[in-house]
Design an enzyme around this catalytic site. Structure first.
Site, mmCIF file in Angstrom:
data_model
loop_
_atom_site.group_PDB
_atom_site.id
_atom_site.type_symbol
_atom_site.label_atom_id
_atom_site.label_comp_id
_atom_site.label_asym_id
_atom_site.label_seq_id
_atom_site.Cartn_x
_atom_site.Cartn_y
_atom_site.Cartn_z
ATOM 1 N N SER A 112 0.758 -1.231 -0.035
ATOM 2 C CA SER A 112 -0.120 -0.099 -0.015
ATOM 3 C C SER A 112 0.779 1.298 0.003
ATOM 4 O O SER A 112 1.624 1.476 -0.922
ATOM 5 C CB SER A 112 -0.958 -0.023 1.072
ATOM 6 O OG SER A 112 -1.810 1.032 0.934
ATOM 7 N N ASP A 262 -3.478 6.300 -3.364
ATOM 8 C CA ASP A 262 -2.388 5.683 -2.728
ATOM 9 C C ASP A 262 -1.721 4.684 -3.366
ATOM 10 O O ASP A 262 -2.063 4.693 -4.591
ATOM 11 C CB ASP A 262 -2.801 5.000 -1.347
ATOM 12 C CG ASP A 262 -3.783 3.948 -1.342
ATOM 13 O OD1 ASP A 262 -4.270 3.818 -2.472
ATOM 14 O OD2 ASP A 262 -3.998 3.341 -0.303
ATOM 15 N N ASP A 264 -1.478 1.572 -3.879
ATOM 16 C CA ASP A 264 -2.352 0.306 -4.546
ATOM 17 C C ASP A 264 -3.545 0.803 -4.994
ATOM 18 O O ASP A 264 -4.400 0.095 -5.353
ATOM 19 C CB ASP A 264 -2.239 -0.967 -3.671
ATOM 20 C CG ASP A 264 -2.955 -0.396 -2.200
ATOM 21 O OD1 ASP A 264 -3.338 0.690 -1.768
ATOM 22 O OD2 ASP A 264 -3.644 -1.603 -1.803
ATOM 23 N N ASP A 266 -6.107 1.900 -3.940
ATOM 24 C CA ASP A 266 -7.581 1.399 -3.324
ATOM 25 C C ASP A 266 -8.189 2.520 -2.490
ATOM 26 O O ASP A 266 -9.278 2.434 -2.168
ATOM 27 C CB ASP A 266 -7.775 0.115 -2.577
ATOM 28 C CG ASP A 266 -6.564 0.329 -1.096
ATOM 29 O OD1 ASP A 266 -5.935 1.195 -1.154
ATOM 30 O OD2 ASP A 266 -6.544 -0.801 -0.331
#
Length: 489
Positions: A112, A262, A264, A266
């Site tokens: 992340s 961010d 990743d 999501d």
């Protein structure tokens, strides 16, 4: 040196530094354990032939260590007799989409927003259902630890296979089918991908990269180059410093809106045309109302989930629109569990995670961004005016205090606001930390004080009807938390 998996397999996911904590050897052991705890068990223990072998879908973000770790994880799976569909580069919600439409358990290799030296895994069951500490992750950790401490189990009589499949175009088309942006007014949109997976997914979903029709959007890209070393800034929009470039670019380009993803992709944060951040609570209210209105128009009742530190404006607006709201603890596993239990149409968190029933009850920053674009482009007012409609109160944001004795500091606050205030003056609950509310009387205010799970920190969130009351409650609580504490010296 022995590897201790309790250091990297936590309550909701796997995350550690590469290669000292998280190596290909560790990834293979986790893959072998995941196969036995989740994949084979869901399939009744295995398969009689190749046609009925259980499968897993796997993807990774732009971190350099991703492909090697995926290959090792896949080895653990195939040795156990499971087939692997490797979709390669993807966002976390891209992996959830693949898990949902293919109805397969999934593994997303990402850390992340963590720095470049980290990587990790987010695991899910078929249909993007989460795997957490209470739903299999603790058992995966225990089994994988045994494999690392001894030997990997005997391979299956017939090994599984690995197949590569590109799902980006399918993901983009799926999202386009949920929100129609074709009829909105033209918008100029600055997008800061932070060198993360937004640089891969935004051109496909909001542009024509996946062969979809052109939208009335002019995209101004910032840091779209995939680079897991994050050369420009951390891919963590929750930190205000990481929004500065986007805020400046929105003003410089005269844009209608800015979006920050961010690492990743999501989570999505929203910036208005003045360069000011639109709070995730306001986005939760705005998107929640769109989903509720759609359900109402089709004659269905709706439920929306929100965590306990989102603004009181969220339940205010949604209940007024006829929805049922459910308040939960902080954390995506709690939100997802409540989403599934209540068949909720939508869920939102202060951290800019947004969950949709129509997206397998999973979180997707891209779909939330599309709803905001649809709302903005479907009327003539600027985003600042639209955002202010859903932010009638003032809030402190999360304030962290490092204290030497967390229980003692919390007890001082409890004594002052609960014991001394007297019964009936405030409402108190301990769903997640200590929440004290004076919202049903004047002056209106509430606060939540929660302990960190990993550090000696207390996290304070305050909301009030006006700035003076916010300042007073915030300062009074912080004085109690930090009183005579050497950590604050």
């Amino acid at each position: 040196m022995a590897i201790d998996l309790t250091q990297i397999i936590k309550a909701y996911d796997v995350r550690g530094t590469v290669p000292d904590q998280f190596s290909p050897e560790v990834a293979r052991a986790i893959g072998a354990a995941f196969a036995r705890v989740v994949v084979l068990r869901a399939a009744g223990g295995g398969a009689a032939d190749a046609a009925t072998r259980p499968g897993v879908v796997v993807g990774h973000d732009m971190r350099e260590s991703g492909p090697e770790l995926v290959a090792a994880f896949a080895q653990g799976l195939t040795d156990a007799g499971a087939d692997v569909t490797n979709i390669g580069l993807c966002s976390t919600d891209g992996l959830y989409h693949a898990s949902g439409v293919l109805n397969l358990p999934g593994a997303m290799f990402t850390a992340s927003h963590n720095p470049a030296e980290y990587n990790g895994i987010k695991l899910c069951r078929a249909g993007a259902a989460p795997v957490g500490q209470e739903t299999g992750l603790a058992e995966v950790r225990e089994l994988a630890q045994g494999y690392l401490d001894g030997e990997l189990p005997e391979p299956a009589a017939e090994a599984g296979t690995v197949t590569e499949r590109d799902m980006l175009a399918d993901y983009a088309a799926f999202l386009r089918g949920l929100v129609d942006l074709s009829g909105i007014r033209p918008l100029k949109v600055v997008v800061d991908a932070g060198n993360g997976m937004g640089g891969y997914t935004v051109p496909a979903v909001l542009g024509t990269g996946a062969g979809l029709p052109e939208l009335p959007l002019e995209i101004v890209p910032l840091y779209f180059e995939l680079d897991g070393s994050f050369p420009n800034h951390e891919a963590n929009p929750l930190e205000p410093k990481n929004l500065l470039d986007l805020q400046a670019a929105v003003v410089e380009h005269g844009a209608d809106i800015g979006l920050a993803f961010d690492g990743d992709a999501d989570r999505c944060f929203v910036i208005d045309e003045r360069g000011a951040a639109v709070s995730p609570s306001a986005v939760t209210a705005l998107v929640g109302l769109r989903e509720v209105e759609k359900e109402t128009a089709e004659g269905r009742e709706s439920t929306v989930i929100h965590n306990l530190i989102t603004s009181r404006a969220v339940p205010d607006f949604l209940t007024a629109a006829g929805a049922t709201t459910v308040r939960t603890r902080v954390g995506h596993s709690f939100i997802k569990a409540q989403m599934a239990e209540h068949k909720a149409v939508f869920g939102g968190e202060h951290s800019a995670h947004y969950y949709f029933r129509d997206f397998f009850f999973a979180d997707t920053g891209m779909l939330a961004a599309m709803h905001v674009l649809a709302a903005l482009g479907g009327q003539d007012n600027p985003l600042s005016a639209l955002g202010e409609m859903y932010e009638p109160y003032v809030s402190s944001g999360e304030i962290n205090s490092r204290v030497s004795d967390v229980p003692a500091a919390r007890a001082r606050v409890h004594e002052a606001y609960v014991t001394q205030e007297g019964a009936g003056k405030v409402e108190v609950d301990e769903l997640d930390g200590l929440t004290v509310s004076h919202w049903n009387d004047t002056p209106q205010w509430w606060f939540n004080l929660r302990a960190s799970n990993t550090e000696p920190l207390l996290r304070l969130n305050v909301e009030a009807a006006d700035q003076d009351m916010l300042d007073k409650v915030r300062d009074d609580v912080l004085a109690l938390v930090r009183a005579q504490d050497p950590e604050q010296a």
